[in-house]
Design an enzyme around this catalytic site. Sequence first.
Site, short mmCIF file in Angstrom:
data_model
loop_
_atom_site.label_atom_id
_atom_site.label_comp_id
_atom_site.label_asym_id
_atom_site.label_seq_id
_atom_site.Cartn_x
_atom_site.Cartn_y
_atom_site.Cartn_z
N ASP A 123 0.86 -1.18 0.00
CA ASP A 123 0.00 0.00 0.00
C ASP A 123 0.90 1.22 0.00
OD1 ASP A 123 -3.25 0.23 0.88
OD2 ASP A 123 -2.08 2.06 1.04
N TYR A 176 -13.70 5.13 -14.49
CA TYR A 176 -13.70 4.00 -13.54
C TYR A 176 -14.19 2.73 -14.23
CZ TYR A 176 -14.65 1.36 -9.26
OH TYR A 176 -14.67 0.39 -8.29
N SER A 204 -15.23 -4.54 -10.87
CA SER A 204 -16.39 -3.91 -10.25
C SER A 204 -17.59 -4.17 -11.15
CB SER A 204 -16.18 -2.40 -10.11
OG SER A 204 -17.40 -1.73 -9.84
N ASP A 217 4.03 2.06 -4.74
CA ASP A 217 3.06 2.53 -5.72
C ASP A 217 2.91 1.42 -6.75
OD1 ASP A 217 1.71 3.68 -7.84
OD2 ASP A 217 2.94 5.49 -7.91
N VAL A 218 1.71 0.88 -6.90
CA VAL A 218 1.52 -0.26 -7.80
C VAL A 218 1.86 0.08 -9.25
CG1 VAL A 218 -0.17 -1.44 -6.35
CG2 VAL A 218 -0.95 0.24 -8.05
#
Length: 254
Positions: free
Chosen positions: A36, A161, A148, A59-60
Amino acid sequence: MTLAASTGIVTGAASGLGRATAWLLASHGARLVLVDLNREKLEALKAELPGDHVAAQADVCNPMEVSAAIDQGMSAFGELRFVVNCAGIPSAAKTVSRGVAHDLELWNRVIAINLTGSFNVLRLAAEKMIENQPDGHGQRGVIVNTSSIAAFDGLKGQAAYSASKAAIVGMTLPIARDLAEHGIRCMTVAPGVFETELTANVPTKGMEAMEKSFLFPKRTGLPDEFAQMVQSILTNPYVNGTCYRLDGGARFAP
């Protein structure tokens, strides 16, 4: 996959779905690389969880930081068996609002974190997984991504998104096909409206609109319920290459 003594990465581990997933997997004996941006929350989580874990601020979207996090896990535990990608950000902006076009920088940021960040983590993790000895089912690793239901039923203001989450669904099968020869599975979970810090910030009118779509149970999902789905995917060797909606039957109306 047996979770006890298996090592895996959980991104977005400091809060929400990632935190709940870390708790459940750790309670079953998994050893975790907790990733994270919030170091303080990561360290607090590491101290609370049962078992031995690594807290890796990263940071991904940053290949060097993700590689460093993976190296920390490999150094501590010797191997990497699974990845659960929960890191992501919401977005609310119409294509044109009050005569002004959608901010392109916001679009790029949402795509970068939600989509590219997930792929960045899984590609680097898979590179390590292929070196594992296969287990009793012939598998060397498992990847679980988070999409999602906005990927299918996106609402107004969710173009960026929804695009990022739909792309995660779209890459699931190709990645599963890419990694099949190595005995690595790839799955995606598409949660509905869950009780997290993100939904706590949704305006009342927005929540009321979403609640109209709930079937049964007529409530938001619980983070533990998401974690249970992840656990099921990790431990069931016959699920691969697909996306599961986890939404209580909800379908967003326009």
